[in-house]
Design a protein around this motif. Structure first.
Motif, mmCIF file in Angstrom:
data_model
loop_
_atom_site.group_PDB
_atom_site.id
_atom_site.type_symbol
_atom_site.label_atom_id
_atom_site.label_comp_id
_atom_site.label_asym_id
_atom_site.label_seq_id
_atom_site.Cartn_x
_atom_site.Cartn_y
_atom_site.Cartn_z
ATOM 1 N N VAL A 280 30.969 13.741 31.561
ATOM 2 C CA VAL A 280 30.786 14.818 30.590
ATOM 3 C C VAL A 280 32.040 15.000 29.729
ATOM 4 O O VAL A 280 31.975 14.991 28.494
ATOM 5 C CB VAL A 280 30.400 16.128 31.296
ATOM 6 C CG1 VAL A 280 30.271 17.261 30.279
ATOM 7 C CG2 VAL A 280 29.093 15.956 32.065
ATOM 8 N N ARG A 281 33.196 15.177 30.366
ATOM 9 C CA ARG A 281 34.419 15.395 29.580
ATOM 10 C C ARG A 281 34.828 14.149 28.803
ATOM 11 O O ARG A 281 35.289 14.247 27.657
ATOM 12 C CB ARG A 281 35.560 15.850 30.501
ATOM 13 C CG ARG A 281 35.362 17.248 31.077
ATOM 14 C CD ARG A 281 36.547 17.673 31.927
ATOM 15 N NE ARG A 281 37.755 17.761 31.132
ATOM 16 C CZ ARG A 281 38.969 17.917 31.655
ATOM 17 N NH1 ARG A 281 39.131 17.980 32.976
ATOM 18 N NH2 ARG A 281 40.028 18.000 30.862
ATOM 19 N N GLN A 282 34.657 12.973 29.394
ATOM 20 C CA GLN A 282 34.989 11.741 28.661
ATOM 21 C C GLN A 282 34.081 11.583 27.440
ATOM 22 O O GLN A 282 34.526 11.174 26.359
ATOM 23 C CB GLN A 282 34.835 10.525 29.589
ATOM 24 C CG GLN A 282 35.840 10.448 30.716
ATOM 25 C CD GLN A 282 36.985 9.492 30.427
ATOM 26 O OE1 GLN A 282 37.680 9.618 29.431
ATOM 27 N NE2 GLN A 282 37.171 8.523 31.305
ATOM 28 N N ARG A 283 32.805 11.902 27.605
ATOM 29 C CA ARG A 283 31.864 11.792 26.495
ATOM 30 C C ARG A 283 32.204 12.791 25.387
ATOM 31 O O ARG A 283 32.144 12.456 24.195
ATOM 32 C CB ARG A 283 30.446 12.012 27.007
ATOM 33 C CG ARG A 283 29.341 11.732 26.005
ATOM 34 C CD ARG A 283 28.006 11.593 26.717
ATOM 35 N NE ARG A 283 27.655 12.770 27.504
ATOM 36 C CZ ARG A 283 26.666 12.800 28.409
ATOM 37 N NH1 ARG A 283 25.946 11.706 28.639
ATOM 38 N NH2 ARG A 283 26.382 13.906 29.070
ATOM 39 N N GLY A 284 32.577 14.015 25.786
ATOM 40 C CA GLY A 284 32.992 14.990 24.792
ATOM 41 C C GLY A 284 34.250 14.560 24.061
ATOM 42 O O GLY A 284 34.361 14.723 22.840
ATOM 43 N N LEU B 169 27.858 17.638 26.640
ATOM 44 C CA LEU B 169 26.594 17.975 27.291
ATOM 45 C C LEU B 169 25.440 17.127 26.774
ATOM 46 O O LEU B 169 24.535 16.779 27.534
ATOM 47 C CB LEU B 169 26.279 19.460 27.079
ATOM 48 C CG LEU B 169 27.193 20.454 27.802
ATOM 49 C CD1 LEU B 169 26.812 21.880 27.436
ATOM 50 C CD2 LEU B 169 27.122 20.260 29.316
ATOM 51 N N ARG B 170 25.463 16.818 25.483
ATOM 52 C CA ARG B 170 24.372 16.020 24.918
ATOM 53 C C ARG B 170 24.411 14.619 25.507
ATOM 54 O O ARG B 170 25.474 14.056 25.735
ATOM 55 C CB ARG B 170 24.491 15.976 23.396
ATOM 56 C CG ARG B 170 23.414 15.163 22.705
ATOM 57 C CD ARG B 170 23.408 15.450 21.210
ATOM 58 N NE ARG B 170 24.698 15.192 20.589
ATOM 59 C CZ ARG B 170 25.078 13.994 20.135
ATOM 60 N NH1 ARG B 170 24.290 12.949 20.289
ATOM 61 N NH2 ARG B 170 26.251 13.853 19.552
ATOM 62 N N GLY B 171 23.243 14.036 25.725
ATOM 63 C CA GLY B 171 23.146 12.730 26.352
ATOM 64 C C GLY B 171 23.787 11.625 25.543
ATOM 65 O O GLY B 171 24.248 11.829 24.408
ATOM 66 N N ILE C 153 35.969 22.486 25.008
ATOM 67 C CA ILE C 153 35.619 21.553 23.928
ATOM 68 C C ILE C 153 35.027 20.281 24.504
ATOM 69 O O ILE C 153 33.974 19.797 24.064
ATOM 70 C CB ILE C 153 36.858 21.245 23.065
ATOM 71 C CG1 ILE C 153 37.245 22.474 22.226
ATOM 72 C CG2 ILE C 153 36.594 20.047 22.149
ATOM 73 C CD1 ILE C 153 38.588 22.344 21.544
ATOM 74 N N GLU C 154 35.696 19.707 25.495
ATOM 75 C CA GLU C 154 35.223 18.443 26.063
ATOM 76 C C GLU C 154 33.868 18.600 26.745
ATOM 77 O O GLU C 154 32.967 17.759 26.567
ATOM 78 C CB GLU C 154 36.258 17.892 27.043
ATOM 79 C CG GLU C 154 37.532 17.412 26.370
ATOM 80 C CD GLU C 154 38.570 16.900 27.345
ATOM 81 O OE1 GLU C 154 39.476 16.161 26.917
ATOM 82 O OE2 GLU C 154 38.489 17.232 28.557
ATOM 83 N N VAL C 155 33.707 19.665 27.518
ATOM 84 C CA VAL C 155 32.451 19.839 28.244
ATOM 85 C C VAL C 155 31.303 20.140 27.286
ATOM 86 O O VAL C 155 30.234 19.524 27.356
ATOM 87 C CB VAL C 155 32.581 20.949 29.307
ATOM 88 C CG1 VAL C 155 31.216 21.295 29.890
ATOM 89 C CG2 VAL C 155 33.511 20.497 30.429
ATOM 90 N N LEU C 156 31.498 21.081 26.381
ATOM 91 C CA LEU C 156 30.401 21.477 25.496
ATOM 92 C C LEU C 156 29.974 20.334 24.576
ATOM 93 O O LEU C 156 28.776 20.152 24.327
ATOM 94 C CB LEU C 156 30.809 22.710 24.689
ATOM 95 C CG LEU C 156 31.042 23.982 25.518
ATOM 96 C CD1 LEU C 156 31.509 25.128 24.643
ATOM 97 C CD2 LEU C 156 29.784 24.375 26.297
#
Length: 393
Positions: free
Chosen positions: A184-188, A30-32, A24-27
Motif C-alpha cells: 500500500v505505502r510503496q504503491r502510494g 488504496l486504489r488497486g 499520503i502514501e496510504v491514501l
C-alpha cells in the motif's frame, strides 16, 4: 505553564510531519494496481537465490521459479554457510548451485556478492534476487525484468506473506503490517514519484548496476541500505506493484525473531540516514532524496500508532493542568483519528484476506507485544545474524 505546551508542540512537529507522510502514501496507495499489457523482457535473466539452511523449502521454490520465469532464465542458488542439504535439494529442483563456506562472513550480503562473482564469466542483462523461501506469482519475473529494462534502474516487487487467516493474532497482524508497508505505502509512493524501498526479495537490477554494488556486508537489512545508497547515487529504485513475490508466513515465535531483526535494522538505518537524506534533499532540491528521508523517519505502523496515542495523552494532560488550550488535544485526536482511519481503509481495501475483523480489534494487545519487542531492540538484543526463519506451510 504555557512553556510546557510550547515544548510539547516542538516535540510533536516530527510526529505531525511523519503522520502526513504516512497518510499520503496510504491514501494514494488504496486504489488497486494499474493495468498493463504482457511484460516481454528482451535481455537474458538470472535469478540469484541466497540460501542458508533452506533444505526443506528450496527445491519447491526453485521449481516454482523456473516454471514462472521466461524460457532461458538461469536460477543460481548460492548455498551460503549451509550445514544441511540445501545445495543438493536446489540441484534436484533444477537450479545451478554455487556453494560458499565462509564462517567468518555471515549475512545475506555476502551470499549476494558470491552470486555476483559466479555470474561474472557470463553476466545476464538483468539480475533478480529472490529469497530461497519465496515463490513468484505468475508473470512476476518477466514483469520485473521488463520494468528494469525500461527504466534502467533497480526495481522492487511487492513482497508479501501469503494470507494465513487461521494463524495467531501476532502472525496475522504482522502480515497485515507488512502488506501496508510493502504494497500500500510503496504503491502510494510510486504515484507521487517517490523512490521505492528495497525489501529483500523480488529485487531486479540491470547487470551493470548490480556489478557496481558493494554487497559484501553483514548488514542485517542490506536491502534497505542498498536502496538508500542508490537514492544517494541519484539512481532511485522503482516499485512494480504488478509483480508479487510470496513467502509463507512465520510461526508466532519466528515472527518475533523476524520482526526484531527487521525493525531493529530499519530503526538503525533510519537513525543513520533519515535526517541526513532529508537535509541533503532540501539543500539540493532533490524530491526523491527528500521523500526517502521522510519515509525512513516515519515509524513502523504499530510504533506510529503508539506515538500518536502517547501524543494524545500528553496534550490531554497539558490541557487538564492548564498548560494548553482545548484546541490542542482536539487537533491531536483528529490527526490520530485520521491515521487510524487510514489503517482501517487499508484493511478494507487490501488487507481482509490477511487479517480477520475479530483479530483486527485485538490490535491493542498486539501493541503490548510490540512494546516488549521494542524494549528488546533498545537493549540491543535483536537478532544480528542471518538465520533461517521458521515458516508455516
Amino acid at each position: 505553564m504555557m512553556i510546557l505546551g510550547f515544548l510539547a508542540a516542538i516535540l510533536c512537529v516530527p510526529l505531525i510531519v511523519t503522520d502526513g507522510v504516512f497518510l499520503i502514501e496510504v491514501l494514494l496507495g488504496l486504489r488497486g494496481n494499474d493495468t498493463g499489457g504482457l511484460a516481454r523482457p528482451t535481455g537474458s535473466i538470472a535469478l540469484i537465490v541466497p540460501a542458508h539452511n533452506e533444505q526443506s523449502v528450496v527445491r519447491a521454490s526453485v521449481e516454482k521459479m523456473i516454471a514462472e520465469s521466461p524460457a532461458g532464465t538461469r536460477v543460481l542458488v548460492v548455498a551460503h554457510n549451509c550445514s544441511d542439504a540445501t545445495a543438493e535439494q536446489a540441484r534436484a529442483g533444477g537450479a545451478e548451485v554455487h556453494v560458499l563456506n565462509e564462517p567468518d562472513r555471515r549475512g545475506k550480503g555476502y551470499a549476494l556478492a558470491g552470486g555476483k562473482a559466479a555470474l561474472m564469466a557470463a553476466p545476464p542483462a538483468t539480475v533478480i534476487v529472490v529469497d530461497a523461501d519465496c515463490t513468484p506469482a505468475a508473470g512476476a519475473i518477466a514483469r520485473l525484468a521488463a520494468t528494469s529494462e525500461k527504466y534502467g534502474r533497480a526495481v522492487q516487487a511487492s513482497y508479501l506473506f501469503a494470507p494465513r487467516r487461521d494463524g495467531g493474532p501476532i502472525v496475522q497482524i504482522s502480515n497485515f503490517a507488512m502488506l501496508v508497508k510493502n504494497l500500500v505505502r510503496q504503491r502510494g509512493g510510486r504515484r507521487i514519484g517517490a523512490p521505492a524501498l528495497l525489501t529483500g526479495s523480488g529485487m531486479a537490477f540491470p547487470w551493470p548496476l548490480y556489478a557496481s554494488l558493494d554487497l559484501a556486508t553483514g548488514n542485517i537489512v542490506e536491502d534497505l541500505a542498498l536502496g538508500v545508497d542508490l537514492v544517494r547515487r541519484s539512481q532511485p529504485p522503482v516499485f512494480e506493484p504488478r509483480a508479487t513475490i510470496w513467502s509463507n508466513p512465520s510461526s508466532e515465535q519466528g515472527t518475533g525473531t523476524q520482526r526484531a531483526r527487521w525493525e531493529g535494522g530499519f530503526l538503525a538505518t533510519a537513525r543513520g540516514f533519515g535526517l541526513p537524506l532529508l537535509l541533503r534533499g532540501l539543500a539540493r532540491l532533490d524530491w526523491q532524496m527528500l521523500w526517502m528521508g521522510l519515509h525512513l523517519l516515519t515509524a513502523p505502523l504499530t510504533l506510529l500508532l503508539m506515538l500518536n496515542g502517547a501524543a494524545v495523552l500528553l496534550w490531554l494532560l497539558l490541557w487538564l493542568i492548564g498548560a494548553a488550550p482545548l484546541a490542542a488535544p482536539v487537533a491531536m485526536i483528529g490527526l490520530a483519528g485520521l491515521v487510524v482511519m487510514a489503517v482501517l481503509a487499508a484493511w478494507a481495501a487490501a488487507g481482509r484476506a490477511m487479517l480477520s475483523a475479530s483479530t483486527l480489534i485485538r490490535l491493542p494487545l498486539y501493541m503490548g507485544w510490540k512494546l516488549a519487542l521494542y524494549a528488546k531492540i533498545v537493549r540491543g538484543k535483536e537478532t544480528p545474524d542471518w538465520i533461517r526463519t521458521e515458516r508455516v506451510d
